[in-house]
Structure formats: structure tokens, C-alpha cells
Design an enzyme around this catalytic site. Structure first.
Site, mmCIF file in Angstrom:
data_model
loop_
_atom_site.group_PDB
_atom_site.id
_atom_site.type_symbol
_atom_site.label_atom_id
_atom_site.label_comp_id
_atom_site.label_asym_id
_atom_site.label_seq_id
_atom_site.Cartn_x
_atom_site.Cartn_y
_atom_site.Cartn_z
ATOM 1 N N GLU A 164 0.810 -1.227 0.000
ATOM 2 C CA GLU A 164 0.000 0.000 0.000
ATOM 3 C C GLU A 164 0.843 1.276 0.000
ATOM 4 O OE1 GLU A 164 -3.259 1.015 3.187
ATOM 5 O OE2 GLU A 164 -4.169 0.306 1.325
ATOM 6 N N LYS A 166 0.620 4.810 1.052
ATOM 7 C CA LYS A 166 -0.237 5.575 1.973
ATOM 8 C C LYS A 166 0.653 6.530 2.762
ATOM 9 C CE LYS A 166 -1.805 3.103 5.511
ATOM 10 N NZ LYS A 166 -2.683 2.249 6.399
ATOM 11 N N LYS A 227 -7.473 2.856 -3.726
ATOM 12 C CA LYS A 227 -7.926 2.663 -2.332
ATOM 13 C C LYS A 227 -8.660 3.904 -1.890
ATOM 14 C CE LYS A 227 -7.844 -0.067 1.316
ATOM 15 N NZ LYS A 227 -6.794 -0.094 2.289
ATOM 16 N N GLU A 276 -14.656 -5.624 0.752
ATOM 17 C CA GLU A 276 -14.067 -5.677 2.092
ATOM 18 C C GLU A 276 -15.112 -5.900 3.175
ATOM 19 O OE1 GLU A 276 -10.823 -2.870 3.283
ATOM 20 O OE2 GLU A 276 -12.324 -2.197 4.725
ATOM 21 N N ASN A 298 -10.764 -7.174 6.683
ATOM 22 C CA ASN A 298 -9.996 -6.132 7.347
ATOM 23 C C ASN A 298 -9.855 -6.464 8.819
ATOM 24 O OD1 ASN A 298 -8.634 -3.820 8.031
ATOM 25 N ND2 ASN A 298 -9.819 -2.546 6.595
ATOM 26 N N GLU A 333 -6.180 -7.990 5.462
ATOM 27 C CA GLU A 333 -5.754 -6.585 5.393
ATOM 28 C C GLU A 333 -5.493 -6.011 6.784
ATOM 29 O OE1 GLU A 333 -9.085 -4.525 3.732
ATOM 30 O OE2 GLU A 333 -9.143 -5.698 1.891
ATOM 31 N N SER A 334 -4.460 -5.218 6.941
ATOM 32 C CA SER A 334 -4.192 -4.407 8.146
ATOM 33 C C SER A 334 -3.518 -5.190 9.267
ATOM 34 C CB SER A 334 -5.490 -3.797 8.721
ATOM 35 O OG SER A 334 -6.123 -2.964 7.792
HETATM 36 O O1 LIG Z 1 -5.653 2.880 8.507
HETATM 37 C C1 LIG Z 1 -6.519 3.552 9.119
HETATM 38 O O2 LIG Z 1 -6.280 4.264 10.108
HETATM 39 C C2 LIG Z 1 -7.938 3.518 8.648
HETATM 40 C C3 LIG Z 1 -8.921 4.187 9.375
HETATM 41 C C4 LIG Z 1 -10.229 4.170 8.909
HETATM 42 C C5 LIG Z 1 -10.564 3.504 7.744
HETATM 43 C C6 LIG Z 1 -9.586 2.813 7.015
HETATM 44 C C7 LIG Z 1 -8.284 2.830 7.469
HETATM 45 N N1 LIG Z 1 -7.261 2.199 6.779
HETATM 46 C C8 LIG Z 1 -7.476 1.610 5.493
HETATM 47 C C9 LIG Z 1 -6.943 0.249 5.526
HETATM 48 O O3 LIG Z 1 -7.693 -0.652 5.539
HETATM 49 C C10 LIG Z 1 -5.449 0.103 5.612
HETATM 50 O O4 LIG Z 1 -4.850 1.207 4.965
HETATM 51 C C11 LIG Z 1 -4.917 -1.159 4.927
HETATM 52 O O5 LIG Z 1 -5.690 -2.274 5.296
HETATM 53 C C12 LIG Z 1 -3.464 -1.391 5.350
HETATM 54 O O6 LIG Z 1 -3.426 -1.488 6.767
HETATM 55 P P1 LIG Z 1 -2.002 -1.319 7.536
HETATM 56 O O7 LIG Z 1 -1.066 -2.378 6.975
HETATM 57 O O8 LIG Z 1 -2.324 -1.552 9.000
HETATM 58 O O9 LIG Z 1 -1.517 0.064 7.233
#
Ligand SMILES: O=C(O)c1ccccc1NCC(=O)[C@H](O)[C@H](O)COP(=O)(O)O
Length: 379
Positions: A164, A166, A227, A276, A298, A333-334
Site C-alpha cells: 500500500e 499511503k 484505495k 471488504e 480487514n 488486510e491491516s
Molecule cells: O488505517 C486507518 O487508520 C484507517 C482508518 C479508517 C478507515 C480505514 C483505514 N485504513 C485503510 C486500511 O484498511 C489500511 O490502509 C490497509 O488495510 C493497510 O493497513 P495497515 O497495513 O495496517 O496500514
């Protein structure tokens, strides 16, 4: 819940958000009726532009009746467990005019309210017909799902990576001071990412469509996910016109009918939809919708921001059989930071992971990929 500067600034902004925009609900009913009437022909919406050629019924008669039932979209969404209220949709007397509507119940609702204003402003500048024409002239889309499948087959047994791009997020604030999206994208691709996720939301993530377009035009070959927080089909055409190969459809935001409709718009454009979910109710809703190829689980609750990779495991323990039977590819994800995290979700049954923070917060995001997987990815 940790609030970031971004979230605090946005809360201040929400108070001044414009009055609900005037998109009439009847537009949707008109489109619904048109879709039912023109099941096998090109469907024109009220703006007179071709939406898509339907190869099958877009909406069942029952669904058209649902739209025409006089129930508000928010009531239909709430009945599906969606806690996000749409602000720009006309309010029915039954919804009341209480002050509760002025304050978002979560950061996700705040993002959606901001998105409704943003999309309304963008549509005023570039109507759907114009964006459809731009999308039609864009280079053909790359196959996002096929790229994930190929990578998961030759990644030496490891899941495919969606890396990603970001700059910031509501939970973590600014992630990377020196942020060059093209440089990051090329580093990701060189180090084995199968696809990229490019944040295009400006207000809460400091992303942009310019980033998407410059990455696309910079010689990056892997497919790109736009995204963003999709609430209107206009955004799908716009993402395509900027070089996106896939878009994210969030079940916590979109009622089933929207997801179904948007899947067909994606298909008509040759794009992939990553649908998602976060909880079992959302997963069960999505599993009932035909045409879903990719499901993203997620691990982050978009309501509370809590992140728990056990969420992927729990959902796949409960629904893994039906997912495999439907040949749906699952992306976790995340909140993925270590080889153990990757192994954990892979053992749960995912064949791809979407990762941002743990890569972007390191000096060299390319080396961070090897650190995340415990070895270099083949590419
Ligand atoms: O990342 C956030 O804080 C967030 C808050 C509210 C809605 C969506 C959000 N993030 C989008 C995502 O789902 C993440 O950017 C993506 O899954 C990657 O997650 P990470 O590896 O923890 O950065």
C-alpha cells in the site's frame, strides 16, 4: 480510540459540512426501473448515458420494490447491519431531524460524510458522461485478481502481496515524512509486490488521484487498486480514467444492492472489485452476492480502529468451506508486521495480504518486504 491530528482536524471540519447534497433517491429508483426494463440491452440512466449492458437481470423485481417501498436508503442499510448513515440522501420524516445527525458516530461515518461532499463537488465539475468517456479512452485494465493468483503460486509458498502507498491515516497520523509515491511503488514492485494499493483519499489519508495517475504512468507494471471510499458509481469510472485496475467496495458502507450494482459496473469496465468485510454479518451478506471474486478481511475495525489478525482466522474458520467452494480469493488486510503474522493468516486460508504501515514506516520499504515475509519474494 486514538485520535490523530487528521481525525481531530476532520472533526472540526465536519461541523461546517455543507447541507446534504440534493441527489434524489428517485434517481436510484429510475435507474432500478430502467435496469429491470432493459435487462438485455444497454441501460441508460436519467442522465442519458449508457451505464452498462446487462447480461442478466441487474435487480430482481423484489429489489426494485424495495427501492420503491418509500423506505429510506439509511433504513434499508440499517436493516443489513450497516451503521453508517448517509447524509446526502434525502431524509424521510421517519428519520427525524434530531441533532444526532450532525455528529458522526465513527471515523468511518465521518469519512463517508466527507466523501459525499467531495464526490458531489467532483461530479459538478465532471459529469458522469464525461468521466465515462475518459474511462473508455484509458489504457485497458490489468487483471488484478490474476496477478494475485499468479504471485501466490510462485511466491515460494508465501501469499501474494498487495503493497500500500499511503502517506497518512486517521489512526497513525503521518506515516512517512519523505513520501514519493512513484519511488515507493517501484521499490514495492522490484521487491515482489504482486499489486499495489494507492490511497486516493486526500482529507484523511493525504492521498490523491494524481498519485494514482503518476504511478500508473511511471512504468509500474503491476495492477493498481484505487484505495478509496466508494459510495457512487461515478467514482469507479473516475478511478478507471486515472488508471485503476481495481476498486475497494466496503460492506460496512454499501448496502447489498449497491455492491451488486457496482460489481456489474466494474465488470463492464474490465476492473476487479475487492469487497471488504470486517465481521461475520458483512461476510455472510457478501457471500450471498453473485460475482464476487476477491474478499478482503480487514483486521482493523473501521469503527473502533482496533486491529486483530485473529479476525481473519475467526471468519475463515466459520466460512472457509463456502469461500473455497465459491473459489473466492481472500486477502487479509491491516495489522501485519512480522513473518509470524503472515504465517498466521496464511494458515487461516488467505492467499494474499494487504500491507501498508509496516512497510511505509521503515526507511527502505523494499527491505521491509523481505522483513515482513522473512525472506525475499520471488519476482
Ligand atoms: O488505517 C486507518 O487508520 C484507517 C482508518 C479508517 C478507515 C480505514 C483505514 N485504513 C485503510 C486500511 O484498511 C489500511 O490502509 C490497509 O488495510 C493497510 O493497513 P495497515 O497495513 O495496517 O496500514
Amino acid at each position: 480510540m486514538e485520535t490523530s491530528l487528521l481525525a481531530a482536524a476532520s472533526v472540526a471540519a465536519i461541523a461546517s459540512v455543507a447541507a446534504p447534497c440534493s441527489r434524489p433517491v428517485s434517481l436510484r429508483s429510475d435507474v432500478a426501473r430502467a435496469a429491470v426494463r432493459c435487462r438485455s440491452a444497454a441501460t441508460k440512466n436519467v442522465q442519458g448515458s449508457v451505464l452498462l449492458t446487462l447480461d442478466d437481470e441487474l435487480l430482481s423485481s423484489a429489489e426494485v420494490i424495495q427501492w420503491e417501498s418509500g423506505k429510506s436508503i439509511n433504513a434499508i442499510a440499517a436493516a443489513q447491519g450497516i451503521r453508517i448513515r448517509r447524509r446526502c440522501r434525502p431524509r424521510y420524516p421517519s428519520e427525524g431531524v434530531g441533532a444526532d445527525r450532525a455528529v458522526p458516530g465513527s471515523i468511518l461515518e465521518q469519512i463517508v460524510w466527507d466523501k459525499e461532499v467531495e464526490v458531489s463537488q467532483r461530479k459538478a465539475k465532471a459529469p458522469l458522461r464525461k468521466v465515462e468517456d475518459s474511462a473508455a479512452r484509458a489504457p485497458p485494465p490489468r487483471d488484478f485478481a490474476a496477478a494475485l493468483h499468479a504471485a501466490s503460486q510462485h511466491n515460494d509458498g508465501l501469499p501474494a502481496l498487495i503493497a500500500e502507498v499511503k502517506k497518512a491515516s486517521p489512526t497513525r497520523g503521518l506515516l512517512r515524512e519523505e513520501f514519493n509515491p512513484v519511488e515507493i511503488a517501484h521499490t514495492y514492485e522490484k521487491n515482489g509486490a504482486a499489486c499495489l494499493s494507492i490511497l486516493t483519499d486526500e482529507k484523511h489519508f493525504l492521498g490523491s488521484f494524481e498519485n494514482l495517475e503518476t504511478v500508473r504512468n511511471s512504468g509500474v507494471n503491476c495492477p493498481l487498486l484505487c484505495k478509496d471510499f466508494i459510495i457512487d458509481i461515478w467514482q469507479i469510472y473516475y478511478a478507471r480514467s486515472k488508471g485503476a485496475d481495481a476498486v475497494l467496495l466496503i460492506a460496512a458502507v454499501l448496502p447489498d444492492l449497491d455492491i451488486k450494482y457496482m460489481l456489474r459496473v466494474c465488470r463492464s469496465l474490465g476492473m476487479t472489485a475487492l469487497v471488504e468485510v470486517h465481521d461475520l454479518r458483512e461476510l455472510d451478506r457478501v457471500l450471498k452476492i453473485d460475482g464476487v471474486q476477491l474478499i478482503g478481511i480487514n483486521n482493523r475495525s473501521l469503527g473502533t480502529f482496533e486491529v486483530d489478525t485473529a479476525n481473519t482466522n475467526m471468519l475463515l474458520e466459520k466460512r472457509g468451506d463456502i469461500i473455497r467452494k465459491k473459489k473466492i480469493t481472500v486477502v487479509s488486510e491491516s495489522g501485519l508486521f512480522t513473518p509470524d503474522d503472515v504465517a498466521y493468516v496464511q494458515n487461516a486460508g488467505v492467499s494474499a495480504v494487504l500491507v501498508g504501515e509496516s512497510l511505509l514506516t521503515q526507511e527502505d520499504p523494499g527491505q521491509a518486504i523481505a522483513g515482513l515475509f522473512g525472506k525475499e519474494l520471488l519476482h
